[in-house]
Design a protein around this motif. Structure first.
Motif, PDB file in Angstrom:
ATOM      1  N   GLU A  92       0.824  -1.214   0.000  1.00  0.00           N
ATOM      2  CA  GLU A  92       0.000   0.000   0.000  1.00  0.00           C
ATOM      3  C   GLU A  92       0.856   1.260   0.000  1.00  0.00           C
ATOM      4  O   GLU A  92       0.515   2.241  -0.658  1.00  0.00           O
ATOM      5  CB  GLU A  92      -0.957   0.003   1.194  1.00  0.00           C
ATOM      6  CG  GLU A  92      -2.105  -0.985   1.064  1.00  0.00           C
ATOM      7  CD  GLU A  92      -3.099  -0.630  -0.046  1.00  0.00           C
ATOM      8  OE1 GLU A  92      -3.177   0.551  -0.460  1.00  0.00           O
ATOM      9  OE2 GLU A  92      -3.797  -1.546  -0.507  1.00  0.00           O
ATOM     10  N   LEU A  93       1.962   1.245   0.731  1.00  0.00           N
ATOM     11  CA  LEU A  93       2.861   2.398   0.739  1.00  0.00           C
ATOM     12  C   LEU A  93       3.348   2.683  -0.677  1.00  0.00           C
ATOM     13  O   LEU A  93       3.305   3.825  -1.147  1.00  0.00           O
ATOM     14  CB  LEU A  93       4.049   2.139   1.677  1.00  0.00           C
ATOM     15  CG  LEU A  93       5.097   3.257   1.743  1.00  0.00           C
ATOM     16  CD1 LEU A  93       4.500   4.538   2.313  1.00  0.00           C
ATOM     17  CD2 LEU A  93       6.297   2.803   2.565  1.00  0.00           C
ATOM     18  N   GLU A  94       3.795   1.643  -1.372  1.00  0.00           N
ATOM     19  CA  GLU A  94       4.294   1.821  -2.734  1.00  0.00           C
ATOM     20  C   GLU A  94       3.190   2.232  -3.694  1.00  0.00           C
ATOM     21  O   GLU A  94       3.380   3.145  -4.501  1.00  0.00           O
ATOM     22  CB  GLU A  94       4.979   0.540  -3.219  1.00  0.00           C
ATOM     23  CG  GLU A  94       6.299   0.284  -2.523  1.00  0.00           C
ATOM     24  CD  GLU A  94       7.035  -0.932  -3.060  1.00  0.00           C
ATOM     25  OE1 GLU A  94       6.729  -1.397  -4.190  1.00  0.00           O
ATOM     26  OE2 GLU A  94       7.923  -1.434  -2.349  1.00  0.00           O
ATOM     27  N   GLU A  95       2.022   1.570  -3.613  1.00  0.00           N
ATOM     28  CA  GLU A  95       0.928   1.872  -4.543  1.00  0.00           C
ATOM     29  C   GLU A  95       0.416   3.300  -4.377  1.00  0.00           C
ATOM     30  O   GLU A  95       0.179   3.998  -5.363  1.00  0.00           O
ATOM     31  CB  GLU A  95      -0.231   0.893  -4.340  1.00  0.00           C
ATOM     32  CG  GLU A  95       0.033  -0.482  -4.871  1.00  0.00           C
ATOM     33  CD  GLU A  95      -1.102  -1.465  -4.607  1.00  0.00           C
ATOM     34  OE1 GLU A  95      -0.936  -2.631  -4.972  1.00  0.00           O
ATOM     35  OE2 GLU A  95      -2.145  -1.060  -4.043  1.00  0.00           O
ATOM     36  N   GLU A  96       0.219   3.726  -3.145  1.00  0.00           N
ATOM     37  CA  GLU A  96      -0.396   5.033  -2.911  1.00  0.00           C
ATOM     38  C   GLU A  96       0.592   6.191  -2.989  1.00  0.00           C
ATOM     39  O   GLU A  96       0.200   7.304  -3.336  1.00  0.00           O
ATOM     40  CB  GLU A  96      -1.106   5.065  -1.557  1.00  0.00           C
ATOM     41  CG  GLU A  96      -2.380   4.265  -1.546  1.00  0.00           C
ATOM     42  CD  GLU A  96      -3.245   4.539  -0.317  1.00  0.00           C
ATOM     43  OE1 GLU A  96      -2.988   5.517   0.409  1.00  0.00           O
ATOM     44  OE2 GLU A  96      -4.186   3.766  -0.104  1.00  0.00           O
ATOM     45  N   THR A  97       1.856   5.955  -2.625  1.00  0.00           N
ATOM     46  CA  THR A  97       2.789   7.074  -2.518  1.00  0.00           C
ATOM     47  C   THR A  97       3.968   7.012  -3.481  1.00  0.00           C
ATOM     48  O   THR A  97       4.624   8.021  -3.701  1.00  0.00           O
ATOM     49  CB  THR A  97       3.365   7.169  -1.088  1.00  0.00           C
ATOM     50  OG1 THR A  97       4.255   6.069  -0.863  1.00  0.00           O
ATOM     51  CG2 THR A  97       2.258   7.212  -0.050  1.00  0.00           C
ATOM     52  N   LYS A 131      12.239   6.359  -3.418  1.00  0.00           N
ATOM     53  CA  LYS A 131      11.262   6.193  -4.495  1.00  0.00           C
ATOM     54  C   LYS A 131      11.270   4.743  -4.969  1.00  0.00           C
ATOM     55  O   LYS A 131      12.319   4.171  -5.228  1.00  0.00           O
ATOM     56  CB  LYS A 131      11.572   7.126  -5.673  1.00  0.00           C
ATOM     57  CG  LYS A 131      11.294   8.583  -5.365  1.00  0.00           C
ATOM     58  CD  LYS A 131       9.805   8.833  -5.321  1.00  0.00           C
ATOM     59  CE  LYS A 131       9.528  10.315  -5.130  1.00  0.00           C
ATOM     60  NZ  LYS A 131       8.117  10.577  -4.947  1.00  0.00           N
ATOM     61  N   ALA A 132      10.077   4.163  -5.059  1.00  0.00           N
ATOM     62  CA  ALA A 132       9.942   2.788  -5.545  1.00  0.00           C
ATOM     63  C   ALA A 132      10.215   2.753  -7.046  1.00  0.00           C
ATOM     64  O   ALA A 132      10.053   3.762  -7.743  1.00  0.00           O
ATOM     65  CB  ALA A 132       8.543   2.268  -5.243  1.00  0.00           C
ATOM     66  N   ALA A 136       4.130   5.478  -7.854  1.00  0.00           N
ATOM     67  CA  ALA A 136       2.778   5.208  -7.358  1.00  0.00           C
ATOM     68  C   ALA A 136       1.975   4.487  -8.436  1.00  0.00           C
ATOM     69  O   ALA A 136       2.002   4.870  -9.600  1.00  0.00           O
ATOM     70  CB  ALA A 136       2.096   6.509  -6.956  1.00  0.00           C
ATOM     71  N   VAL A 137       1.287   3.435  -8.047  1.00  0.00           N
ATOM     72  CA  VAL A 137       0.453   2.666  -8.962  1.00  0.00           C
ATOM     73  C   VAL A 137      -0.902   2.462  -8.285  1.00  0.00           C
ATOM     74  O   VAL A 137      -1.145   1.425  -7.677  1.00  0.00           O
ATOM     75  CB  VAL A 137       1.089   1.294  -9.301  1.00  0.00           C
ATOM     76  CG1 VAL A 137       0.245   0.557 -10.335  1.00  0.00           C
ATOM     77  CG2 VAL A 137       2.513   1.456  -9.781  1.00  0.00           C
ATOM     78  N   THR A 138      -1.756   3.467  -8.356  1.00  0.00           N
ATOM     79  CA  THR A 138      -3.046   3.384  -7.674  1.00  0.00           C
ATOM     80  C   THR A 138      -4.018   2.517  -8.462  1.00  0.00           C
ATOM     81  O   THR A 138      -3.841   2.273  -9.656  1.00  0.00           O
ATOM     82  CB  THR A 138      -3.653   4.790  -7.488  1.00  0.00           C
ATOM     83  OG1 THR A 138      -3.760   5.418  -8.765  1.00  0.00           O
ATOM     84  CG2 THR A 138      -2.793   5.640  -6.571  1.00  0.00           C
ATOM     85  N   ASP A 139      -5.073   2.064  -7.773  1.00  0.00           N
ATOM     86  CA  ASP A 139      -6.127   1.296  -8.428  1.00  0.00           C
ATOM     87  C   ASP A 139      -6.851   2.188  -9.432  1.00  0.00           C
ATOM     88  O   ASP A 139      -6.815   3.422  -9.337  1.00  0.00           O
ATOM     89  CB  ASP A 139      -7.123   0.775  -7.382  1.00  0.00           C
ATOM     90  CG  ASP A 139      -6.490  -0.242  -6.438  1.00  0.00           C
ATOM     91  OD1 ASP A 139      -5.498  -0.892  -6.824  1.00  0.00           O
ATOM     92  OD2 ASP A 139      -6.992  -0.373  -5.308  1.00  0.00           O
TER      93      ASP A 139
END
Length: 183
Positions: A92-97, A131-132, A136-139
């Motif tokens: 979730e940290l990576e997806e959202e931020t 930085k991942a 960010a990769v949101t739904d």
């Protein structure tokens, strides 16, 4: 026996959804009488206090339909079946931020609304942010704006009700104490 336990006599599932289920239980009360309980079943969630090297909290602003407005919150998300809370927190940290963390520490778990829901949130501290690879990769149905705020900014957002949810308000207080202990 659990103090003041209410024993379920009958349970009826009214709704099964993607995020929650709704049921009504007939219960036997400690005094022998009966009552009904409307209950929401939730798989649980994680919330992440992500702190930058500059001691800022990473937050997201997003629209919350239940309140019909945008809120500023710490990153959070629902547990997937069979997924460990630590795995969910990092995902979730990576997806959202768009950040990943060198260190992820579980702080505490708590119930959000025990009067009608069984949701438990597992709160994590994330430090050593970078930085991942994928950003960010949101739904597809998730629209967020990333921000990094100071403790003072976050406290003002609580006063002005831009931060309005309990998990984020709790997290701001927790990280304020954490950062003051470090200095």
């Amino acid at each position: 026996m659990k103090k003041f336990e209410e024993k379920t006599i009958h349970s009826e599932r009214l709704y099964e959804g993607k995020v929650i289920n709704l049921k009504v239980d007939d219960v036997s009360l400690p005094n022998g009488k009966q009552s009904k309980r409307e209950l929401i079943e939730h798989p649980g969630a994680v919330a992440i206090i992500a702190v930058t090297d500059e001691q800022k909290i990473v937050m997201v602003e997003q629209y919350r339909k239940a309140l019909e407005r945008s809120l500023v919150e710490i990153p959070a998300g629902k547990l997937e079946p069979g997924e460990a809370p630590e795995t969910t927190a990092m995902r979730e940290l990576e997806e959202e931020t768009g950040y990943s963390a060198e260190k992820l520490e579980k702080l505490i778990s708590f119930s959000t609304s025990p009067g009608f829901a069984d949701e438990v949130v597992h709160l994590f501290l994330a430090v050593g942010l970078h930085k991942a690879v994928n950003g960010a990769v949101t739904d597809d149905d998730e629209f967020v704006e990333l921000m990094e705020v100071t403790i003072a900014d976050a406290e003002e957002m609580i006063r002005s009700e831009r931060i309005y949810d309990a998990k984020t308000a709790f997290a701001v207080q927790w990280v304020k104490n954490y950062l003051s202990d470090k200095n």
